[in-house]
Design a protein around this motif. Structure first.
Motif, short mmCIF file in Angstrom:
data_model
loop_
_atom_site.label_atom_id
_atom_site.label_comp_id
_atom_site.label_asym_id
_atom_site.label_seq_id
_atom_site.Cartn_x
_atom_site.Cartn_y
_atom_site.Cartn_z
N GLN A 6 6.07 -26.79 0.12
CA GLN A 6 5.83 -25.76 0.23
C GLN A 6 4.90 -24.62 0.91
OE1 GLN A 6 3.70 -26.27 -3.93
NE2 GLN A 6 5.68 -26.55 -4.89
N LEU A 7 4.67 -23.42 0.98
CA LEU A 7 4.23 -22.44 2.01
C LEU A 7 1.98 -21.99 1.02
CD1 LEU A 7 6.73 -19.75 2.70
CD2 LEU A 7 6.49 -21.72 3.81
N PHE A 8 1.81 -22.99 2.32
CA PHE A 8 0.30 -22.72 1.47
C PHE A 8 -0.36 -21.60 3.20
CE2 PHE A 8 1.43 -26.22 -0.05
CZ PHE A 8 1.05 -26.58 -1.16
N ALA A 9 -1.59 -21.05 2.82
CA ALA A 9 -2.36 -20.59 3.97
C ALA A 9 -3.43 -20.61 3.25
CB ALA A 9 -1.79 -18.80 4.07
N SER A 10 -4.33 -20.17 4.58
CA SER A 10 -5.76 -19.91 3.60
C SER A 10 -6.39 -18.40 3.12
CB SER A 10 -6.81 -20.12 5.26
OG SER A 10 -6.94 -19.10 5.82
N PRO A 11 -6.93 -18.49 2.19
CA PRO A 11 -7.28 -16.92 1.31
C PRO A 11 -7.79 -16.25 2.67
CG PRO A 11 -8.26 -18.48 0.07
CD PRO A 11 -7.90 -19.37 1.28
N GLN A 12 -8.50 -16.88 3.40
CA GLN A 12 -8.92 -15.79 5.18
C GLN A 12 -7.96 -14.97 5.51
OE1 GLN A 12 -9.93 -18.85 4.30
NE2 GLN A 12 -12.25 -18.39 3.95
N TYR A 13 -7.04 -16.31 6.06
CA TYR A 13 -5.41 -15.28 6.55
C TYR A 13 -4.67 -14.77 6.03
CZ TYR A 13 -0.82 -14.94 8.78
OH TYR A 13 0.32 -15.00 9.24
N ALA A 65 -1.63 -29.77 11.02
CA ALA A 65 -1.12 -28.56 10.60
C ALA A 65 -1.58 -27.77 8.90
CB ALA A 65 0.35 -28.68 9.69
N ARG A 66 -2.55 -29.36 8.20
CA ARG A 66 -2.90 -28.94 7.09
C ARG A 66 -4.15 -28.51 7.51
NH1 ARG A 66 -6.85 -33.16 4.64
NH2 ARG A 66 -7.70 -31.75 2.99
N ALA A 67 -5.49 -28.97 8.49
CA ALA A 67 -6.71 -28.01 9.34
C ALA A 67 -5.93 -26.81 9.85
CB ALA A 67 -6.49 -29.07 10.14
N ALA A 68 -4.91 -26.80 10.58
CA ALA A 68 -4.70 -25.37 11.08
C ALA A 68 -4.46 -24.82 9.70
CB ALA A 68 -3.76 -25.81 11.40
N ALA A 71 -7.84 -23.16 8.51
CA ALA A 71 -8.84 -22.57 9.09
C ALA A 71 -8.25 -20.85 9.04
CB ALA A 71 -8.46 -23.12 11.29
N GLY A 72 -7.17 -20.99 9.04
CA GLY A 72 -6.25 -19.65 9.38
C GLY A 72 -6.05 -19.13 10.40
N SER A 73 -5.23 -20.12 10.97
CA SER A 73 -3.93 -19.80 11.46
C SER A 73 -2.55 -19.68 11.71
CB SER A 73 -3.47 -21.31 12.62
OG SER A 73 -5.01 -22.06 13.22
N GLY A 74 -2.10 -19.21 10.09
CA GLY A 74 -1.38 -18.69 10.01
C GLY A 74 -0.62 -19.46 8.18
N ILE A 75 0.63 -18.98 8.31
CA ILE A 75 0.82 -19.91 6.94
C ILE A 75 2.00 -21.22 8.04
CG2 ILE A 75 3.37 -19.56 5.11
CD1 ILE A 75 2.83 -16.75 4.84
N GLY A 76 1.57 -22.54 6.50
CA GLY A 76 2.11 -23.61 6.21
C GLY A 76 3.32 -24.46 5.80
N HIS A 91 -9.24 -23.79 -0.95
CA HIS A 91 -9.18 -23.89 0.70
C HIS A 91 -8.12 -23.52 1.32
CE1 HIS A 91 -13.43 -25.81 1.28
NE2 HIS A 91 -12.75 -26.73 0.63
N LEU A 92 -7.21 -23.34 -0.14
CA LEU A 92 -5.90 -23.45 0.50
C LEU A 92 -5.07 -22.02 -0.50
CD1 LEU A 92 -3.91 -26.44 2.75
CD2 LEU A 92 -4.77 -24.08 3.61
N VAL A 93 -4.31 -21.90 -0.42
CA VAL A 93 -3.59 -20.68 -1.37
C VAL A 93 -1.86 -20.65 -1.47
CG1 VAL A 93 -2.43 -18.59 -2.59
CG2 VAL A 93 -4.92 -19.15 -1.48
#
Length: 139
Positions: A6-13, A65-68, A71-76, A91-93
């Motif tokens: 699935q697609l995940f990203a940080s709330p900060q990103y 990929a999870r750590a990135a 850290a707010g590097s993008g959608i993983g 930490h992820l959404v």
């Protein structure tokens, strides 16, 4: 076994770049991709679409990929079992939760032999049971 992705990203990103509300809004986002992932097939019920993400980061390690993503590097694109604890902790959404990505596969490979060493058989059995106990994994 099959592993749902699935697609995940940080709330900060998402706060910085905006939360995509449709497939069209995925364009222009930064991506964290696995090497060789040139397109994604996304499914939502009877609908399906092919999306060609442009990667900001490309890797071959799920933990990286999870750590990135954290850290707010993008959608993983991450396995759900790997992101589950981070989603619970905030930490992820999950991005576009209605859409799923065709699952990835997990293989257990060992040399062919008439008698598999007990340690290898025990490890194989452990992995199979662990996969069965994870929600969403198909063994």
């Amino acid at each position: 076994g099959q592993v749902p992705l699935q697609l995940f990203a940080s709330p900060q990103y998402l706060a910085r770049r905006g939360t995509p509300r449709s497939l069209r809004e995925l364009d222009g986002h930064d991506w964290i991709l696995f090497r060789g992932m040139s397109k994604l097939r996304l499914d939502a019920g009877s609908e399906s679409a092919i999306f060609k993400p442009v990667g900001r980061l490309e890797c071959d390690d799920m933990a990286f990929a999870r750590a990135a993503a954290r850290a707010g590097s993008g959608i993983g694109v991450l396995p759900t079992f790997l992101a589950e604890a981070d989603v619970t902790a905030g930490h992820l959404v999950r991005v576009l939760p209605r859409w799923n990505i065709r699952s990835g596969s997990v293989y257990f490979v060992c040399p062919s032999a008439k008698k598999i060493p007990r340690k290898v058989a025990a490890f194989r059995d452990f992995i199979v049971e662990a996969m069965k106990s994870q929600p969403g994994l198909v063994g």
